[in-house]
Write an enzyme that holds these catalytic residues in place. Structure first.
Site, PDB file in Angstrom:
ATOM      1  N   GLU A  37       0.866  -1.179   0.000  1.00 46.11           N
ATOM      2  CA  GLU A  37       0.000   0.000   0.000  1.00 46.11           C
ATOM      3  C   GLU A  37       0.899   1.224   0.000  1.00 46.11           C
ATOM      4  OE1 GLU A  37      -3.379   2.395   2.623  1.00 46.11           O
ATOM      5  OE2 GLU A  37      -2.696   0.412   3.273  1.00 46.11           O
ATOM      6  N   ASN A  88      -4.906   4.737  -2.179  1.00 44.72           N
ATOM      7  CA  ASN A  88      -6.126   5.281  -1.585  1.00 44.72           C
ATOM      8  C   ASN A  88      -6.696   6.376  -2.479  1.00 44.72           C
ATOM      9  OD1 ASN A  88      -6.272   4.058   1.301  1.00 44.72           O
ATOM     10  ND2 ASN A  88      -4.130   4.660   1.040  1.00 44.72           N
ATOM     11  N   GLU A 118      -8.084   1.545  -3.201  1.00 40.99           N
ATOM     12  CA  GLU A 118      -8.672   1.396  -1.872  1.00 40.99           C
ATOM     13  C   GLU A 118      -9.637   2.549  -1.596  1.00 40.99           C
ATOM     14  OE1 GLU A 118      -5.793   0.562   1.127  1.00 40.99           O
ATOM     15  OE2 GLU A 118      -4.779  -0.978  -0.077  1.00 40.99           O
ATOM     16  N   ASP A 138     -11.846  -0.170   2.333  1.00 42.07           N
ATOM     17  CA  ASP A 138     -10.886   0.079   3.409  1.00 42.07           C
ATOM     18  C   ASP A 138     -11.626   0.375   4.708  1.00 42.07           C
ATOM     19  OD1 ASP A 138      -8.455   0.363   4.588  1.00 42.07           O
ATOM     20  OD2 ASP A 138      -7.928   2.245   3.608  1.00 42.07           O
ATOM     21  N   GLU A 149      -5.674  -5.234   8.821  1.00 40.89           N
ATOM     22  CA  GLU A 149      -4.778  -4.094   9.014  1.00 40.89           C
ATOM     23  C   GLU A 149      -4.358  -3.985  10.480  1.00 40.89           C
ATOM     24  OE1 GLU A 149      -5.739  -0.436   6.299  1.00 40.89           O
ATOM     25  OE2 GLU A 149      -7.561  -0.991   7.353  1.00 40.89           O
TER      26      GLU A 149
END
Length: 419
Positions: free
Chosen positions: A186, A244, A276, A306, A363
């Site tokens: 990420e 993101n 995401e 997410d 996460e």
């Protein structure tokens, strides 16, 4: 930096233990002293603790019991937040897990930094791990600015930073629980400021979203992410990259075409890009967001929801958007091995996602016990400090070599435990 390195840095900091039981307080003091921490204060309840703070001033970490006579721990935490008397908090209590979860949420709603919770009597290793998180917070805050303060940057400064391409990407690995392989990274944006050094995104992203600069920043992030994908491809890696997307980006219904053309020009498959999306980003202009997401999916891009479970319409979003991946929020993952409710939530979410044909990412994994729990529950992919902190792409190769050795040790220890 590992927890031992962080602990070394913590030795010069101040700790306040608030505990009404003399024996438990004595145990806590002895454990702290055994960790090399010298500046320690103590109090038997909230009122006494406030007097200690009035005398000595703000402390770095407060270790606080809940059920105490006089002013209990819940009331004390409110006073602590109101008067900004501590850098961070550890909740230590033998109360039932459901109450502790409520207090954890309360601490964070108060705006206090929560390092974690401890059962009693305090275990040295767990306390060491939690205290080790404090230096991480200090490092982040040294390159961040309070969100409720006036923005430290001007729009022009951010424009200049964009024109000079001072924004850089840090990669946080996402690994397969089954094989330990690097599935994806990420990418997280940082500002390499010429004077202030590495600046965290919470101090510049809100202003960029307000000013409309977030679109230009997103374009730069995508460009750098595609360069990284090309680098992976050259090395024979099929590693995906997660990006993101903000609400403003989702409102741009022409974005899927541009993005597809960029990848096609580089001969990269759209499946290598995991986009995401947080639930909150779907609220702004839902019709445009849904159009953008549908077209991204149609063109072969991977979509990830997410921070799942932190919004108010999670199930609705799963029903209306064709996600490929579900990310379970860190607030459910951290400490789940010691919390039956969190374990049940994770188990239910994994079952739901697998039934819907999605892969699951956990996460915020920071403890080996949580890793083993997630493995037991059938989680697919893990991300968090236990695996790796965010890092420049140049450090990925060395990390991967170390991680593969750690993963083999994890497998060996789990097999031994089952025999």
């Amino acid at each position: 930096m590992d927890s031992l390195g962080n602990l070394e840095s913590l030795k010069g900091h101040t700790i306040l233990v608030v505990e009404d039981n003399d024996f438990q307080r004595s145990v806590a003091l002895q454990v702290l002293q055994s960790l090399g921490i010298k500046d320690i204060h103590q109090a038997a309840d909230g009122l006494q603790a406030l007097k200690v703070l009035e005398q000595f001033g703000k402390v770095d970490v407060v270790i606080c019991d809940l059920d105490m006579p006089g002013m209990d721990g819940i009331q004390f935490l409110g006073e602590l937040a109101k008067n900004k008397l501590a850098g961070a908090v550890i909740v230590a209590s033998a109360m039932e897990a459901s109450l502790i979860r409520t207090v954890e949420d309360l601490v964070q709603e108060h705006g206090l930094k929560l390092l974690g919770t401890l059962a009693k009597p305090l275990a040295k290793k767990k306390l060491q791990d939690l205290l080790g998180r404090f230096t991480d917070l200090e490092t982040e805050e040294s390159t961040s600015f309070p969100q409720d303060a006036k923005a430290p940057w001007t729009v022009k400064e951010l424009d200049d930073a964009l024109s000079r391409k001072e924004f850089t990407l840090y990669h946080q690995p996402k690994v397969s629980m089954a094989t330990g392989e690097l599935e994806a990274t990420e990418v997280l944006c940082r500002w390499q400021h010429p004077e202030h050094g590495l600046v965290m995104p919470d101090s510049f992203i809100p202003l960029m979203e307000e000013s409309g600069q977030i679109e230009a920043l997103t374009e730069q992030v995508i460009e750098k992410a595609l360069v990284a994908l090309c680098d992976f491809k050259t090395k024979g890696m099929t590693t995906k990259i997660g990006i993101n997307l903000s609400a403003i980006t989702l409102n741009d219904t022409s974005m899927p075409d541009r993005l597809f053309k960029q990848l096609s020009a580089l001969k990269l498959s759209p499946e290598l890009l995991m986009l995401e999306i947080t639930e909150s980003s779907l609220i702004d202009q839902p019709a445009k967001s849904l159009e953008t997401l549908a077209r991204l999916k149609m063109k072969g891009f991977m979509l990830s929801i997410d921070d799942f479970g932190t919004g108010y319409s999670s199930m609705k979003q799963l029903n209306r958007i064709p996600f490929s991946e579900l990310k379970i929020d860190r607030s459910f993952v951290d400490g789940a091995s010691e919390d039956k409710t969190r374990k049940a939530i994770i188990d239910a979410n994994i079952g739901l996602a697998h039934t819907l044909g999605m892969r699951v990412v956990a996460e915020g994994v920071e403890q080996v016990a949580d890793w083993h729990l997630l493995n037991e529950l059938g989680c697919d992919i893990v991300q968090g400090y236990f695996v790796a902190r965010p890092m420049p792409i140049s450090e990925l190769s060395d990390w991967l070599s170390d991680w593969q050795q750690r993963f083999e040790q994890l497998n060996d220890s789990q097999q031994s435990a089952c025999e």
